[in-house]
Design a protein around this motif. Structure first.
Motif, mmCIF file in Angstrom:
data_model
loop_
_atom_site.group_PDB
_atom_site.id
_atom_site.type_symbol
_atom_site.label_atom_id
_atom_site.label_comp_id
_atom_site.label_asym_id
_atom_site.label_seq_id
_atom_site.Cartn_x
_atom_site.Cartn_y
_atom_site.Cartn_z
ATOM 1 N N HIS A 28 0.810 -1.225 0.000
ATOM 2 C CA HIS A 28 0.000 0.000 0.000
ATOM 3 C C HIS A 28 0.841 1.272 0.000
ATOM 4 N N CYS A 55 -3.377 -1.227 5.672
ATOM 5 C CA CYS A 55 -2.642 0.017 5.409
ATOM 6 C C CYS A 55 -1.974 0.530 6.684
ATOM 7 N N ARG A 56 -2.710 0.543 7.775
ATOM 8 C CA ARG A 56 -2.158 1.047 9.034
ATOM 9 C C ARG A 56 -1.020 0.165 9.529
ATOM 10 N N TRP A 69 -13.472 -2.871 2.643
ATOM 11 C CA TRP A 69 -12.673 -1.668 2.759
ATOM 12 C C TRP A 69 -12.074 -1.522 4.161
ATOM 13 N N GLU A 70 -12.762 -2.099 5.191
ATOM 14 C CA GLU A 70 -12.241 -2.006 6.553
ATOM 15 C C GLU A 70 -10.986 -2.857 6.742
ATOM 16 N N TRP A 122 2.031 2.928 2.476
ATOM 17 C CA TRP A 122 1.894 3.823 3.623
ATOM 18 C C TRP A 122 3.226 3.913 4.362
ATOM 19 N N ARG A 125 -8.099 -1.157 4.996
ATOM 20 C CA ARG A 125 -7.577 -0.027 5.774
ATOM 21 C C ARG A 125 -6.740 -0.497 6.964
ATOM 22 N N GLU A 126 -7.134 -1.581 7.583
ATOM 23 C CA GLU A 126 -6.335 -2.124 8.677
ATOM 24 C C GLU A 126 -4.940 -2.527 8.187
ATOM 25 N N GLY A 185 -10.256 -0.235 -2.233
ATOM 26 C CA GLY A 185 -10.660 -0.841 -0.973
ATOM 27 C C GLY A 185 -11.757 -1.878 -1.143
ATOM 28 N N PRO A 245 -13.190 5.112 -2.631
ATOM 29 C CA PRO A 245 -12.499 3.922 -2.093
ATOM 30 C C PRO A 245 -12.651 2.708 -2.999
#
Length: 404
Positions: free
Chosen positions: A317, A372-373, A365-366, A319, A369-370, A353, A350
């Motif tokens: 990703h 990505c973090r 998408w959740e 990030w 996103r996890e 996602g 998104p």
């Protein structure tokens, strides 16, 4: 009474015979000495060109010799100091080449045939190769796309002139559907399902592939470009000496996180900003300076060569990259900036996602996103640990490491 005849030229018969025997023995001895060593032909040996530049030298290895003629040539080669030595094969007359200064793996090739870089220029199946390109693009722009965003990408591509090579990375597997657009037939299409632009970049944008391009645009698919002109953008980047940059973001853009990327009025470019209290440990470090986001980044050729090596194979990703891009230019607070006079809108769609897989009751998408973090933290930890290991190996104490 007679006197005996005396002369130094007169020899007794036994002395003459002794001389003949000695001479013959010497000839025989010399013959055996000669055949006991390898034959060296001065007309075929390769001596260092610095000694005999006009003589071509090779060697013939005698089957009776215990002396290694290869060792002799190794000694001769050491005198050449990385100059080319041509050594013929024993079995045939094919020339052997070894040039250490060639790219790794190509040491056996003559320098004149080596093509160490490539490009995305399209070629015809007919005619003269020299006539294939009517225009040779100087810049490259890539979009990572899904077909649902076709109209947005169509509008974006039309902002880039024929000076740009267009590359589409397709994460949804749909490629021929884009042929409804005339420009799509001239674009490069790469399709692998459910992959990000940084996954594509690491595998298809090697520095030696994109070397012909002065600037590389790495863009997302959800960017509004009504107020953007690519040629004018390049002019401003050159004018202000930016190696890594992005267009300013409309203040009304969705997902506007950083003050640095916000478009400013009445200025062409800005390179620093004021952030919220506690966000910047140093006014010359991210996110107050030497910082752009990864959604619409533009790299010079030299900066991209460094960034490509920094991209991790498993952290797809990207990030965390934006906080470390500064390591690829010097000084970063002067070479990284935001172009305000050419600005875009981040639409925050998104779409990628939605390519995720729902897990544990969470939407696709959740879970994306996890990930990505997690990648953000993993990348920063890797960079910090790599820097620490380097400084310790060098016996140095770093004044500051990668900021989180």
């Amino acid at each position: 009474m007679g006197v005996p005849l005396r002369s130094c030229n007169v020899r007794k018969p036994n002395e003459t015979m002794r001389l003949i025997i000695t001479t013959f023995a010497g000839i025989i001895f010399g013959f055996f000495i000669g055949v006991s060593f390898p034959t060296l032909s001065l007309t075929k040996m390769n001596l260092p060109s610095s000694l005999f530049p006009s003589i071509d030298l090779t060697y013939i290895e005698d089957k009776y010799s215990g002396l290694s003629t290869q060792a002799l040539f190794n000694a001769l080669n050491s005198l050449k100091a990385n100059k080319v030595v041509s050594m013929p094969s024993y079995k045939n007359n094919e020339t052997k080449i070894w040039i250490p200064t060639n790219p790794r793996g190509a040491e056996r090739l003559p320098p004149g045939i080596i093509a160490s870089e490539s490009d995305f220029y399209l070629r015809r199946l007919w005619g003269q190769p020299s006539e294939d390109l009517t225009v040779k693009p100087k810049y490259l722009v890539t979009f990572t796309v899904g077909y649902n965003q076709k109209n947005n990408i169509d509008a974006a591509v039309k902002k880039f002139s024929e000076n740009f090579t267009i590359v589409l990375f397709h994460y949804d597997g749909l490629t021929t559907e884009w042929d409804e657009f005339e420009w799509s037939k001239r674009a490069i299409h790469v399709s692998v399902r459910k992959q990000t632009k940084w996954w594509y970049a690491k595998r298809f944008l090697h520095p030696d592939i994109v070397a012909p391009y002065d600037y590389i645009f790495m863009w997302d698919e959800d960017l509004g470009v009504e107020h953007f002109d690519a040629e004018e953008y390049i002019k401003l980047v050159r004018k202000h000496g930016l190696e890594i940059s992005q267009p300013g973001l409309d203040p009304n853009s969705g997902g506007l996180t950083w003050a640095m990327t916000r478009k400013r009025d009445n200025t062409e470019v800005h390179k620093d900003t004021e952030e919220r209290p506690g966000w910047c440990t140093d006014p010359r470090l991210p996110p107050c300076a030497a910082f752009v986001e990864i959604m619409a980044t533009v790299f010079s050729r030299d900066a991209w060569r460094c960034v490509w090596h920094m991209i991790q194979n498993d952290l797809v990703h990207g990030w965390g990259l934006d906080f470390s891009l500064r390591k690829c230019v010097e000084p970063p607070h002067e070479k990284i900036g935001v172009v305000d006079a050419q600005w875009i809108v981040h639409q925050s769609i998104p779409s990628l996602g939605d390519q995720g897989q729902a897990e544990g009751g969470k939407a696709p998408w959740e879970v994306v996103r996890e990930r990505c973090r997690k990648e953000w933290t993993m990348f920063q930890d890797r960079m910090t640990n790599a820097e620490k290991a380097y400084y310790e190996a060098m016996g140095m104490k770093p004044s500051n490491l990668t900021a989180h």
